[in-house]
Design an enzyme around this catalytic site. Structure first.
Site, PDB file in Angstrom:
ATOM      1  N   CYS A   3      24.767 -50.117 -32.679  1.00 39.29           N
ATOM      2  CA  CYS A   3      24.661 -50.052 -34.043  1.00 39.29           C
ATOM      3  C   CYS A   3      25.947 -49.492 -34.672  1.00 39.29           C
ATOM      4  O   CYS A   3      26.030 -49.713 -35.932  1.00 39.29           O
ATOM      5  CB  CYS A   3      23.500 -48.827 -33.906  1.00 39.29           C
ATOM      6  SG  CYS A   3      23.644 -47.681 -32.589  1.00 39.29           S
ATOM      7  N   HIS A  37      23.273 -43.481 -38.894  1.00 40.65           N
ATOM      8  CA  HIS A  37      24.540 -43.008 -38.422  1.00 40.65           C
ATOM      9  C   HIS A  37      25.523 -43.044 -39.604  1.00 40.65           C
ATOM     10  O   HIS A  37      25.299 -43.973 -40.615  1.00 40.65           O
ATOM     11  CB  HIS A  37      25.015 -44.081 -37.348  1.00 40.65           C
ATOM     12  CG  HIS A  37      24.274 -43.978 -36.184  1.00 40.65           C
ATOM     13  ND1 HIS A  37      23.234 -43.147 -35.826  1.00 40.65           N
ATOM     14  CD2 HIS A  37      24.419 -44.895 -35.107  1.00 40.65           C
ATOM     15  CE1 HIS A  37      22.939 -43.399 -34.506  1.00 40.65           C
ATOM     16  NE2 HIS A  37      23.412 -44.421 -34.226  1.00 40.65           N
TER      17      HIS A  37
HETATM   18  P1  NAP Z   1      13.524 -45.442 -25.939  1.00 42.29           P
HETATM   19  O1  NAP Z   1      12.776 -44.869 -27.060  1.00 42.29           O
HETATM   20  O2  NAP Z   1      13.547 -44.716 -24.886  1.00 42.29           O
HETATM   21  O3  NAP Z   1      12.420 -46.866 -25.339  1.00 42.29           O
HETATM   22  C1  NAP Z   1      12.493 -47.507 -24.204  1.00 42.29           C
HETATM   23  C2  NAP Z   1      11.546 -48.835 -24.198  1.00 42.29           C
HETATM   24  O4  NAP Z   1      12.000 -49.582 -22.959  1.00 42.29           O
HETATM   25  C3  NAP Z   1      10.331 -48.276 -24.159  1.00 42.29           C
HETATM   26  O5  NAP Z   1       9.550 -49.189 -24.690  1.00 42.29           O
HETATM   27  C4  NAP Z   1       9.863 -48.139 -22.450  1.00 42.29           C
HETATM   28  O6  NAP Z   1       8.801 -48.493 -22.162  1.00 42.29           O
HETATM   29  C5  NAP Z   1      10.928 -49.542 -22.211  1.00 42.29           C
HETATM   30  N1  NAP Z   1      10.995 -49.388 -20.635  1.00 42.29           N
HETATM   31  C6  NAP Z   1      11.670 -48.640 -19.954  1.00 42.29           C
HETATM   32  N2  NAP Z   1      11.669 -48.754 -18.631  1.00 42.29           N
HETATM   33  C7  NAP Z   1      11.060 -50.020 -18.548  1.00 42.29           C
HETATM   34  C8  NAP Z   1      10.977 -50.733 -17.605  1.00 42.29           C
HETATM   35  N3  NAP Z   1      11.221 -50.422 -16.315  1.00 42.29           N
HETATM   36  N4  NAP Z   1      10.186 -51.804 -17.867  1.00 42.29           N
HETATM   37  C9  NAP Z   1       9.573 -52.188 -18.732  1.00 42.29           C
HETATM   38  N5  NAP Z   1      10.026 -51.403 -20.004  1.00 42.29           N
HETATM   39  C10 NAP Z   1      10.722 -50.321 -19.653  1.00 42.29           C
HETATM   40  O7  NAP Z   1      14.736 -46.283 -26.229  1.00 42.29           O
HETATM   41  P2  NAP Z   1      15.323 -46.944 -27.407  1.00 42.29           P
HETATM   42  O8  NAP Z   1      15.997 -45.966 -28.334  1.00 42.29           O
HETATM   43  O9  NAP Z   1      14.080 -47.910 -27.896  1.00 42.29           O
HETATM   44  O10 NAP Z   1      16.423 -47.983 -26.859  1.00 42.29           O
HETATM   45  C11 NAP Z   1      16.110 -48.819 -25.932  1.00 42.29           C
HETATM   46  C12 NAP Z   1      17.296 -50.024 -25.534  1.00 42.29           C
HETATM   47  O11 NAP Z   1      17.584 -50.478 -26.800  1.00 42.29           O
HETATM   48  C13 NAP Z   1      18.362 -48.896 -25.260  1.00 42.29           C
HETATM   49  O12 NAP Z   1      18.451 -48.668 -24.060  1.00 42.29           O
HETATM   50  C14 NAP Z   1      19.460 -49.724 -25.514  1.00 42.29           C
HETATM   51  O13 NAP Z   1      19.714 -50.797 -24.677  1.00 42.29           O
HETATM   52  C15 NAP Z   1      18.840 -50.521 -26.926  1.00 42.29           C
HETATM   53  N6  NAP Z   1      19.638 -49.847 -27.888  1.00 42.29           N
HETATM   54  C16 NAP Z   1      20.491 -50.423 -28.730  1.00 42.29           C
HETATM   55  C17 NAP Z   1      20.801 -50.097 -29.706  1.00 42.29           C
HETATM   56  C18 NAP Z   1      22.069 -50.845 -30.456  1.00 42.29           C
HETATM   57  O14 NAP Z   1      22.855 -50.073 -30.798  1.00 42.29           O
HETATM   58  N7  NAP Z   1      21.815 -52.097 -30.963  1.00 42.29           N
HETATM   59  C19 NAP Z   1      20.239 -48.865 -30.375  1.00 42.29           C
HETATM   60  C20 NAP Z   1      19.548 -48.130 -29.601  1.00 42.29           C
HETATM   61  C21 NAP Z   1      19.060 -48.740 -28.604  1.00 42.29           C
HETATM   62  P3  NAP Z   1       7.603 -47.106 -21.714  1.00 42.29           P
HETATM   63  O15 NAP Z   1       7.206 -46.529 -22.932  1.00 42.29           O
HETATM   64  O16 NAP Z   1       6.487 -47.800 -21.169  1.00 42.29           O
HETATM   65  O17 NAP Z   1       8.613 -46.303 -20.825  1.00 42.29           O
HETATM   66  O1  3JN Z   2      23.693 -43.579 -29.017  1.00 40.70           O
HETATM   67  C1  3JN Z   2      23.514 -44.447 -30.102  1.00 40.70           C
HETATM   68  O2  3JN Z   2      23.387 -43.880 -31.260  1.00 40.70           O
HETATM   69  C2  3JN Z   2      23.244 -45.839 -29.884  1.00 40.70           C
HETATM   70  C3  3JN Z   2      22.767 -46.102 -28.362  1.00 40.70           C
HETATM   71  C4  3JN Z   2      22.917 -47.341 -27.915  1.00 40.70           C
HETATM   72  C5  3JN Z   2      22.666 -47.577 -26.508  1.00 40.70           C
HETATM   73  C6  3JN Z   2      21.868 -46.576 -25.765  1.00 40.70           C
HETATM   74  C7  3JN Z   2      21.567 -46.779 -24.489  1.00 40.70           C
HETATM   75  C8  3JN Z   2      22.046 -47.788 -23.993  1.00 40.70           C
HETATM   76  C9  3JN Z   2      22.936 -48.752 -25.944  1.00 40.70           C
HETATM   77  C10 3JN Z   2      23.748 -49.435 -26.517  1.00 40.70           C
HETATM   78  O3  3JN Z   2      23.221 -50.319 -27.326  1.00 40.70           O
HETATM   79  O4  3JN Z   2      25.187 -49.779 -26.507  1.00 40.70           O
HETATM   80  C11 3JN Z   2      22.724 -48.707 -24.513  1.00 40.70           C
HETATM   81  C12 3JN Z   2      23.219 -49.885 -23.690  1.00 40.70           C
HETATM   82  O5  3JN Z   2      22.613 -50.919 -23.485  1.00 40.70           O
HETATM   83  O6  3JN Z   2      24.435 -49.959 -23.223  1.00 40.70           O
END
Ligand code: NAP
Ligand code: 3JN
Length: 340
Positions: A133, A246
């Site tokens: 992000c 952010h």
């Molecule tokens: P979050 O609110 O903690 O949600 C995590 C999601 O993953 C929930 O739907 C959870 O399901 C699911 N999950 C976790 N363990 C799992 C498993 N073993 N099998 C299936 N589903 C599972 O986190 P979030 O903020 O949405 O972020 C999720 C991911 O998106 C991050 O880890 C990161 O890789 C990515 N992300 C990317 C950006 C970016 O910068 N582009 C920003 C934020 C996040 P349950 O509810 O059933 O636990």
């Molecule tokens: O911390 C933030 O503001 C963005 C977080 C992104 C994030 C959180 C957990 C795992 C990432 C990401 O998108 O880089 C990951 C990951 O997939 O490494």
């Protein structure tokens, strides 16, 4: 391989999370041509119901067989799930848009911000990576400046909201804020230190030369997206007690001189950027105002006279929208648009 259709079968992996929720909302708001929607999460959420276009959908447990008949799979369930399940989705014929860092630096995987490098979508092997992000919101306004005056160096400091860590972190800030105001002892669970009324100069774990992984993501991803390995980038990423959006203080050094007005004009003409910069009226982008918006907002544009051809600016975007769900959906939109 994705084939042209009137409507597409879409899976959202991590549908119950902060990004997954936003993904569903974005697909609905942008009227993405969804035929069947499959909502996937862990066994903890199996059977839970979520709404899409006024209909209730049951959340299913993510398994290797979850992708039969799926055309587009939007992953946001962490890198481990992406590494394990994205290959199953591709084998079932789906195109994966992955929000994690798992594939971002793989040379065979395009890392795409549609306004900046949509052309990279022409060659993929079934997986497209969505950048971090903090990187996304920085490269959108910087791209037209780089094209015009060539950026040599970027110094960025981020002020990242807790929604970047997910739903549990938002709950922690809410809870701790009440505890501090009521003089109750705070016990950090999600973050290593108290986040309420504090700033934490650590996002993700420490890595090479004491930089955090978040900082290194900004360095490496910026170069890949801008397709310029010579841009020098240094970052300090900080978590702040803000729920959503952010903010970034960005200092750039250019090869050619550029006035603040020229920079504003270049950024204003860029898709997806709004320049909000009127210091006399106290107008500049604020997290509280930008939350829920699709655009990347830029303000406080000014010349930095301490270096040759330097500029400073302040960039704010909604990390769950442009920083995650919106960018992923825009990638999917481009993919289907490019099918003709
Ligand atoms: P979050 O609110 O903690 O949600 C995590 C999601 O993953 C929930 O739907 C959870 O399901 C699911 N999950 C976790 N363990 C799992 C498993 N073993 N099998 C299936 N589903 C599972 O986190 P979030 O903020 O949405 O972020 C999720 C991911 O998106 C991050 O880890 C990161 O890789 C990515 N992300 C990317 C950006 C970016 O910068 N582009 C920003 C934020 C996040 P349950 O509810 O059933 O636990
Ligand atoms: O911390 C933030 O503001 C963005 C977080 C992104 C994030 C959180 C957990 C795992 C990432 C990401 O998108 O880089 C990951 C990951 O997939 O490494």
């Amino acid at each position: 391989m994705l084939k042209k259709k009137a409507r597409y079968n879409v899976a959202v992996v991590g549908a119950t999370g902060a990004v997954g929720e936003e993904m569903r909302e974005t697909l609905e708001q942008r009227d993405f041509p969804v035929d069947c929607l499959r909502l996937l999460a862990s066994e903890r959420s199996e059977g839970k119901t979520l709404e899409f276009r006024g209909r209730e959908y049951k959340v299913e447990r993510l398994t290797p067989n979850s992708f039969q008949g799926i055309d587009i799979a939007l992953f946001s369930a962490g890198g481990g799930r992406s590494l394990e399940f994205a290959p199953h989705a591709v084998a079932a014929g789906a195109v994966v848009v992955d929000n994690s860092s798992a594939f971002r630096m793989d040379p065979k995987v395009p890392l795409v911000v549609p306004e900046v490098n949509a052309h990279a979508l022409r060659h993929h092997n079934g997986i497209i990576a969505n950048p971090n992000c903090s990187t996304i919101q920085m490269v959108v306004p910087l791209k037209p400046i780089h094209d015009h005056a060539r950026i040599r160096r970027i110094v960025v400091s981020t002020y990242q909201s807790v929604s970047g860590t997910g739903q549990k972190a938002m709950d922690e800030l809410f809870k701790q804020s009440g505890q501090v105001l009521n003089m109750v002892q705070v016990r950090p669970e999600v973050y290593p230190h108290q986040i309420a009324f504090n700033c934490l100069p650590q996002i993700d774990v420490f890595d090479t030369d004491d930089y955090t992984k978040e900082e290194l993501k900004m360095v490496n991803e910026t170069r890949k997206i801008m397709e310029d390995p010579d841009i020098r980038v240094t970052a300090t990423t900080v978590r702040v007690p803000v729920f959503r959006c952010h903010s970034e203080s960005v200092n750039i050094e250019l090869e050619r001189p550029l006035s603040a007005n020229e920079a504003r004009a270049l950024m204003s003409a860029m898709d997806g950027v709004v320049v909000l910069d009127d210091p006399k009226r106290g107008l500049y982008p604020l997290a509280t105002e930008v939350a829920g918006s699709d655009a990347v907002y830029v303000g406080r544009v000014r010349v930095d006279r301490t270096v040759e051809n330097g500029l400073n600016m302040w960039i704010v975007a909604d990390n769950l929208r442009k920083g995650a769900a919106l960018n992923a959906v825009q990638i999917a939109e481009r993919l289907i648009q490019d099918l003709g």
